[in-house]
Structures are given as C-alpha cells and as structure tokens.
Motif scaffolding. Structure first.
Motif, mmCIF file in Angstrom:
data_model
loop_
_atom_site.group_PDB
_atom_site.id
_atom_site.type_symbol
_atom_site.label_atom_id
_atom_site.label_comp_id
_atom_site.label_asym_id
_atom_site.label_seq_id
_atom_site.Cartn_x
_atom_site.Cartn_y
_atom_site.Cartn_z
ATOM 1 N N GLN A 1 0.837 -1.199 0.000
ATOM 2 C CA GLN A 1 0.000 0.000 0.000
ATOM 3 C C GLN A 1 0.871 1.247 0.000
ATOM 4 O OE1 GLN A 1 -3.419 -0.502 -0.180
ATOM 5 N NE2 GLN A 1 -2.725 -2.625 -0.303
ATOM 6 N N PHE B 1 -11.801 -7.332 -10.625
ATOM 7 C CA PHE B 1 -10.510 -6.879 -10.095
ATOM 8 C C PHE B 1 -9.645 -8.073 -9.693
ATOM 9 C CE2 PHE B 1 -12.257 -2.688 -10.011
ATOM 10 C CZ PHE B 1 -11.175 -1.812 -9.911
ATOM 11 N N GLY C 1 -11.144 -7.091 -0.455
ATOM 12 C CA GLY C 1 -10.644 -5.894 -1.124
ATOM 13 C C GLY C 1 -9.141 -5.848 -1.287
ATOM 14 N N GLY D 1 -8.005 -5.338 -4.983
ATOM 15 C CA GLY D 1 -8.351 -4.006 -5.465
ATOM 16 C C GLY D 1 -7.428 -2.939 -4.905
ATOM 17 N N MET D 2 -7.101 -3.051 -3.620
ATOM 18 C CA MET D 2 -6.193 -2.081 -2.994
ATOM 19 C C MET D 2 -4.792 -2.189 -3.585
ATOM 20 S SD MET D 2 -7.574 -2.509 0.917
ATOM 21 C CE MET D 2 -6.316 -1.494 1.675
ATOM 22 N N GLU E 1 -4.850 -0.569 -7.042
ATOM 23 C CA GLU E 1 -4.925 0.883 -6.919
ATOM 24 C C GLU E 1 -3.545 1.473 -6.620
ATOM 25 O OE1 GLU E 1 -6.950 4.166 -3.905
ATOM 26 O OE2 GLU E 1 -7.811 2.157 -4.040
ATOM 27 N N SER F 1 -1.921 -2.045 -14.581
ATOM 28 C CA SER F 1 -2.988 -1.692 -13.632
ATOM 29 C C SER F 1 -3.559 -0.315 -13.937
ATOM 30 C CB SER F 1 -2.454 -1.739 -12.202
ATOM 31 O OG SER F 1 -3.496 -1.494 -11.281
ATOM 32 N N HIS G 1 -7.455 0.568 -14.868
ATOM 33 C CA HIS G 1 -8.282 1.590 -14.228
ATOM 34 C C HIS G 1 -8.833 2.577 -15.262
ATOM 35 C CE1 HIS G 1 -6.616 0.180 -10.378
ATOM 36 N NE2 HIS G 1 -7.586 0.855 -9.791
ATOM 37 N N VAL H 1 -16.732 -1.251 -4.567
ATOM 38 C CA VAL H 1 -15.645 -1.036 -5.527
ATOM 39 C C VAL H 1 -15.399 0.457 -5.749
ATOM 40 C CG1 VAL H 1 -14.950 -1.414 -7.942
ATOM 41 C CG2 VAL H 1 -15.925 -3.280 -6.615
ATOM 42 N N GLN I 1 -15.023 2.465 -3.494
ATOM 43 C CA GLN I 1 -14.071 2.946 -2.489
ATOM 44 C C GLN I 1 -12.658 2.963 -3.060
ATOM 45 O OE1 GLN I 1 -14.921 0.582 1.099
ATOM 46 N NE2 GLN I 1 -16.188 2.274 1.801
ATOM 47 N N ASN I 2 -12.501 2.455 -4.272
ATOM 48 C CA ASN I 2 -11.253 2.614 -5.018
ATOM 49 C C ASN I 2 -11.143 4.077 -5.425
ATOM 50 O OD1 ASN I 2 -9.661 2.880 -7.570
ATOM 51 N ND2 ASN I 2 -9.347 0.677 -7.294
ATOM 52 N N ARG I 3 -10.132 4.756 -4.905
ATOM 53 C CA ARG I 3 -9.987 6.197 -5.093
ATOM 54 C C ARG I 3 -9.845 6.581 -6.559
ATOM 55 N NH1 ARG I 3 -5.369 9.084 -5.508
ATOM 56 N NH2 ARG I 3 -4.231 7.156 -5.140
#
Length: 772
Positions: A305, A620, A638, A641-642, A645, A692, A696, A725, A727-729
């Motif tokens: 992250q 994802f 998640g 997905g994180m 991202e 990735s 996106h 989903v 919540q993916n910035r």
C-alpha cells in the motif's frame, strides 16, 4: 430599547443539542447580548425563548450557529412569535420539559484541547489523569446502558462524584456543567498494569510510564480504550510488527498508526489542511494518508500500500501514553482476525496475554463495542470507509418526502453489517458491527439492535431487509417482524445502494441512474449481481445495463482465491484449451494449466457450484491474478483491489485505456477485448504498474461511456456512484470527473460508506418511500 418595542420569540432548535453543552452556550450568548429569556430541553430538542427585536433575534441565531459547542450540531431552527408569553426578566436555564427528555445520544468524542492542557498541567487537579472529560469530549455511546442519558444509566454509575466534581457539574458557567462522565482521580476510574506474570510492581501513577518502557523496549502492550481494547507496538520495529501479525493471525491487512501530534504525523505522511482538521476533530477517525517516499516506516505496517491510516490520541489514556513514549505506535483493535474486539477485562485477560506482554486495564466498563472510524480525502470530498466511533449514532436528516412515514428498522447486509432505524425524518445508523458469519458478531448485532431501539424508543412498523434468501440479516428481520408485529419489506441489494447514495445527498424521488459496483448482491433474476446500471429512484428501479456475467468457480471460494476468477474470465474470452494457445508461455497460463482443468471445465457449466455473477469485485480479482499481482489466496476483502490501486497510482496520468471492443448499444459490457489486450501487453513485457493503470483507465472510460449512453436513452441526468468497488480512489475520482465534465449531476457518498456498511440507509429509504 423600550420594553414596548420588544417581542417574545420561541425558537426551537433540533439536532445534536443535548448533552453537549448547548444550553450553557445559549446562556452565555444571552448574557453577552443582554437578552432576557429561558432555555430548556424538550423531547424534540431545545426551546429558547428570548425578548428582543426581530433584528436582535436574527443576530442571536446567527451567533448561535457560529459559536456552537464542539460536539453540537444544528439541523433545524424554527421561530414563532409568542404574543401570550409574559415578558421575561434575566436569562434562566430551566428544567427539562415535563421532567423527561429523550436526549440525543451523541457519538463518543476524542479528547478536547482544554482537557489535554489540564492533564499536562502539574498544577491542575486532573494532572496525568487518564479519564478527564467534559461536555466537549469523552465517552457517550460506549458507556450508555439505557435512557435517559444521566450518570445513573451509564458505566459511571459506580463512581459517585466528589464535592469538587459535583460543583463543576452544577455550575452553569463551567464546561463540565451536566457532563455525565465527569471524574477526577479522587472519585473516578483508575488504571492498573498487568503482565503475563500477574500485576506488575508499578508505583501508583506510574502505570503509563511503565507501559511506555515496555513498548520502547520492543514489547507489545494492550490497553483499554473507549469502545474496546487496542493493541500497540512500536511502528518502526519490523520484528515486533511481524510478531504482532503472527500472534493476531493477521497476515497482510493494514495496521493503523497513532502519533502524538499533527507535526509528528507530517514526518511520515503528507497531510493537507482538510485531513489535519479530521485528525484533530471530535470524531478523531483514522485518516488514510499518502506515505512519504521513501517511507520512514516499515512496509510491513501496510503491505503493498502507498497509504497508511494515521490517528491522533483519542482518549486521555492514549494521549498520556503517546506523550510518554514520543514515537509512533501501531494501534490496532484487540481481537483475533475476523472476531469482534474485546471489551471486558476478564476476556482481555484470558485472550490478550497470548498476544501482549502487558495490558493497561481500567475499571470503567465498556457497555457498547465501537470500533475506530476510517476516512479518506478524495477530490470528490470525504469518503467514509468505516463509520463507527465519533460518527455513530449521530442522526442523518432525510429528504422531506420521508417525514410522517411509519418507523422502519433496516437490517443492512451480512458483510460489514450496520443497521438503520428511521422515523420522524431522521435516520440513525449503527456503528460498524462486522461480518455476521462470525457467531460473536451476530450476537453483538442482536444486542446492539435491542439497545438502539430502547435508547431511541423506536418501535418499527416495517422491517426492511436484503432479498437474499439465506442472509443472516434476513433471518433477523423475520425474527424482529414477529416481535414487533411489523411488516417485512425485502429490498434488492443494489437498489439499496442507489437509495442510500440518494438519501444521504437529500435527493428527492426523481429518476437517477445508479452505477453500483461491488462484490456481490442477490439479483432479481436469481444470479449474483455486482456491476450494475440501474435507472430508478426510491420507489423502484430497472436494470438497464450490467457487466458480463461470469461463473464464480467454486461459489464463495471465488471471493478468496483470485485465480478462479482469472480462469473463468479467460475461458469465456479465449475458449476451451486457452492455456495451450497463443499465450501459453505467460506465467498466468502456466499457473492455470497446473490446476484441475477437467474439474474447472465442469464447473463452468454448473450453476449450483458456479453461479453466474456480474461482480466488479471479482473482475478486479481476475485482473490482479492475470498480471501476477495477486496471491493464490487473499487474506482480507478488497486486498486485490487495494493492491491494483497502489500499483496504478504513479502511472495514471500517462496510461491509456485498453481497446474494450464492447458496443454501448448492447446492455451487457463484454470483457473479451480487454483480456486480449492485456495478454498482448503481458507478452510484450509490460509491467504490473502500467497494466494496472491501463485497467483503471479502461474501467473509467467504459463505465462513464455507458452512463452517458444511458443518459441519452433515458434522459436521466443525475448519476449516483455506490458499492464497495467505488471505495477505489482512482475509479471514484475518474468516473466522477468524466461525468461532471459531461455536465451530469453526480452523487457520491460522504456520510455513510459506499460499501455494505451504508445499505441499511437505502433499505430504510426504500421501505418508507413505498408506504401507502
């Protein structure tokens, strides 16, 4: 001004105005403006009566809004002339109307600056006292047992006030006037420290300093907080964090970090003014912040992250501990992975010594379990990822159309569960409760639901629930319907997401296009939905487009084993024998060819063991597995997905979408073109970050293009973005920007989570809108 030129005005104020120092604030303002009158609590809020000219009245109300106490919130102000009321003299705080008030239960609040200053002041009687509080901060929901909200009905009932605290409690001018948890070292809760060998030989008053020494030496310390126990260790020590992960059975899920000041946090992460305000606010949430590069903190805190959740000390105990240690600490909930956090001393003693070297206990009971809230700042504004301490149970005002409707209890979902009680134009959403598959969480849900209905005197006439036939929350709904002789009202999962986004944005019942992207929700056709375009409102909806349904190989196993989704997607796109075709030398093909192909092929046509799903979450998972960015088994929801991202972030400005080859006039978005493009890029040696970012950008484009196409077809110009989903910035900001640029109105979540933690609000809104 002559008394003959004065009028008596009755001013009703609704909102969070009881138990927060509002009446003393009104009294002080009236003194400052030399106004005569009264103020009292009522079952609806607060009534203020003043004698003034219309101009002075308006000035008084303006200042009242501008000078609110720290925890107060004004939702509505109504003014009526009171011609029959006698002209008052002086200004008085009156007893509550009829002697009974259904006082609003405000959220627990982080330590305020005034209390922080006191416990650092060696001349103050609360110097180094770990339970200092006032009307501006301290425990609320976490100590409540029943209404009305007074000391006798809280965990403070066993601590009679000393004379000094009683004087403050009864002094209208004191900030502790009617502060129910008021305490000091003479009359309030106390601390003690224990280790695996029993009570530690610690001088009274030295418990915190000793705990700090344990932490500084590389130990793990648990401590009793507001809504549950925390576990802490040094945030700069890889070895102790690894030990904590092993002991807690938490392989990869990110930890939060606590630091003693904003300046200290800024050494480790980028903090803008909005994020700084949130960190220092009464809510005191965990705020996700971009980590500085190179990171001064070990990556094991939040593996894969580029953001870490930071928080400031929320209680005087945390504040004093952070002052004593002077370095950032990992601060995580004290529980085994997937279970509710511990709240009572006996359970903590029996369970936490398997994890911690020492535990800081105290003797103020935690009546209600409340986890830490998590928020993030996006270009769209605030994004609440978990709504709990500091936010629940503050009510949300609903659109006007919901006033006068029969009271509703909405059970929410099974994952990230939270329920909602709605009546009188307000919705009260519970704190995040967890996943109902865990028996302890299910029990906590039942207990908390009973408490809320008692605290808010709520007798539902309608029970709204998810239409999934095997949801535990649906079973709870049937039980509640029998208990209250209430009507059951099933609600489609994604319709609830749409309605929740509309309701929190105070949208009226006009047509809205909901783009709902999540992991799973039971559809009206019996399949699993998750990539949806719904044209509708509170009253109903039509599914106008959706992602291509793909088999979930192995059912629920597909949610934890990303390779299963990779196989299903590639099989649909490339056909039988795809692992031996053009792309057979790619790592993903070698990996999949080692799986039991015969079994997988049989599952592709077995709707019982591999139900069809249009899930965006599983899309994802498939992509992460195909590009080598996912483990064989994920350890938390998640995770893929994180990871994607984070990989995409540095490359978004230069990345271009893949060629999707999915026509917009077909209601099903196909991924065949996407997978062909991805595999060709992999064959050319493209790295995971660029891939990735292209993924996106592809999703942003196809989702936005489909929304614009549906706008032209349906003439709907209001779009709601919801589902976990989102919540993916990157996805949220990209779709929001594209649709706003086109001139469409875009609604997003700010007050409740976009994930299943917010759908109870939507269920309640739908149930109310459909009342006859």
């Amino acid at each position: 001004m002559l008394r003959s030129e004065l009028f008596v005005w009755s001013i009703e104020v609704r909102g969070l105005v009881q138990g927060v120092g509002f009446r003393p604030s009104v009294w002080r303002l009236a003194q400052d403006l030399d106004l005569a009158g009264t103020v009292r609590n009522t079952p609806r809020g607060v009534i203020i009566e003043i004698a003034s000219s219309p101009q002075t009245r308006d000035h008084f109300i303006s200042r009242l809004r501008a000078e609110l106490p720290r925890l107060a919130r004004i939702d509505e102000v109504s003014i009526m002339a009171a011609p029959d009321q006698a002209m008052p003299s002086g200004f008085t705080i009156l007893e509550s109307l009829d002697g009974k008030v259904a006082a609003a239960i405000t959220p627990d609040a982080a330590i305020c600056p005034a209390c922080a200053d006191e416990i650092l002041d060696s001349a103050n009687r609360r110097f180094s006292y770990a339970f200092a509080n006032c009307t501006h901060c301290g425990p609320r929901l976490t100590i409540m047992r029943q209404i009305p909200y007074d000391r006798a009905n809280t965990a403070m009932s066993k601590f009679p006030m000393c004379r000094a605290c009683r004087d403050e409690y009864e002094d209208t001018t004191d900030r502790r006037f009617h502060a129910e948890p008021i305490a000091c070292a003479q009359c309030g809760p106390g601390l003690w420290l224990e280790s695996t060998d029993g009570p530690m030989p610690v001088l009274q008053g030295d418990e915190i300093a000793t705990a700090a020494r344990v932490l500084r030496s590389g130990g793990i310390v648990a401590l009793k907080g507001l809504g549950g126990f925390h576990i802490a260790c040094r945030a700069d020590n890889d070895a102790v964090i690894e030990r904590l992960r092993r002991q807690k059975r938490r392989d990869a899920k990110p930890f939060a970090v606590m630091a003693h000041s904003l300046e200290h946090i800024a050494l480790y992460a980028q903090v803008n003014t909005i994020e700084a305000d949130w960190l220092a606010s009464p809510s005191g949430p965990i705020v996700l912040l971009k980590v500085r590069s190179p990171s001064p903190l070990p990556s094991i805190i939040a593996p894969d992250q580029d953001r870490i959740g930071f928080m400031l000390p929320t209680t005087p105990l945390h504040f004093l501990l952070m002052q004593a240690i002077g370095m950032p600490l990992v601060m995580t909930s004290a529980n085994m992975s997937g279970e509710p956090q511990f709240i009572d001393n006996d359970t903590a003693c029996s369970q936490l010594f398997n994890i911690a070297d020492a535990i800081l206990f105290h003797d103020r009971d935690i009546e209600n379990r409340v986890d830490d809230s998590v928020v993030r700042h996006d270009t769209t504004g605030a994004t609440i990822l978990r709504r709990a301490r500091g936010y629940a149970p503050a009510p949300l005002l609903l659109p006007q159309l919901f006033y006068g409707k029969a009271p509703v209890f909405a059970t929410g979902a099974d994952i990230k569960s939270a329920f909602c009680i709605a009546a009188n134009g307000e919705a009260i959403i519970s704190q995040h409760l967890g996943d109902l598959d865990e028996p302890a969480t299910l029990g906590e849900y039942r207990r908390t639901a009973q408490l809320y209905m008692e605290l808010f005197e709520h007798r539902p006439q309608v029970i709204a629930h998810d239409m999934h036939p095997t949801y535990r929350s649906a079973g709870l709904a049937h039980r509640l319907a029998g208990e209250f002789n209430a009507v059951l009202f099933p609600v489609q999962h994604h319709h609830a997401h749409l309605a929740a986004c509309m309701a929190e944005n105070h949208a009226e019942n006009d047509a809205t296009l909901g783009i709902i992207l999540d992991g799973a929700g039971y559809g009206t056709d019996g399949t699993i939905w998750g990539g949806e375009f719904l044209a509708g409102n509170y009253s109903g909806f039509q599914r106008v487009a959706h992602f291509q349904p793909v088999p979930l190989l192995g059912g629920d196993k597909a949610a934890t084993e990303p390779w299963r989704n990779a196989y299903a997607h590639l099989r649909l796109a490339l056909g039988n024998g795809f692992t031996e075709g053009e792309f057979k030398d790619l790592p993903v093909m070698r990996q999949l060819s080692a799986k039991p192909i015969v079994v997988l092929e049989s599952l592709m046509h077995n709707r019982r063991l591999a139900p069809l799903s249009s899930s965006a979450g599983r899309l994802f998972d498939a992509f992460a597995s195909i590009i080598g960015a996912a483990q064989m088994h994920v350890s938390y929801e998640g995770q893929t997905g994180m990871r994607l991202e984070t990989l995409a972030g540095p490359h978004m400005e230069t990345a271009t979408p893949f060629d999707m080859c999915s026509p917009l006039d077909v209601a099903i978005i196909s991924w065949r073109g996407l997978w062909h493009s991805v595999l060709h890029d992999l064959k050319r040696g493209a790295d995971a970050g660029h891939l990735s970012a292209r993924f996106h950008q592809s999703l942003i484009k196809i989702v936005s293009d489909m929304a614009i196409h549906q706008h032209h077809v349906t003439s709907i110009d209001r779009i709601a973005l919801s589902g976990g989903v989102f919540q993916n910035r990157l996805l949220l900001q990209g779709v929001h920007a594209a649709l706003e640029k086109y001139g469409l109105q875009v609604l997003v979540h700010h007050a409740v989570p976009a994930n299943d933690g917010g759908i109870a609000l939507g269920q309640a809104a739908i149930a109310m809108a459909n009342q006859t």
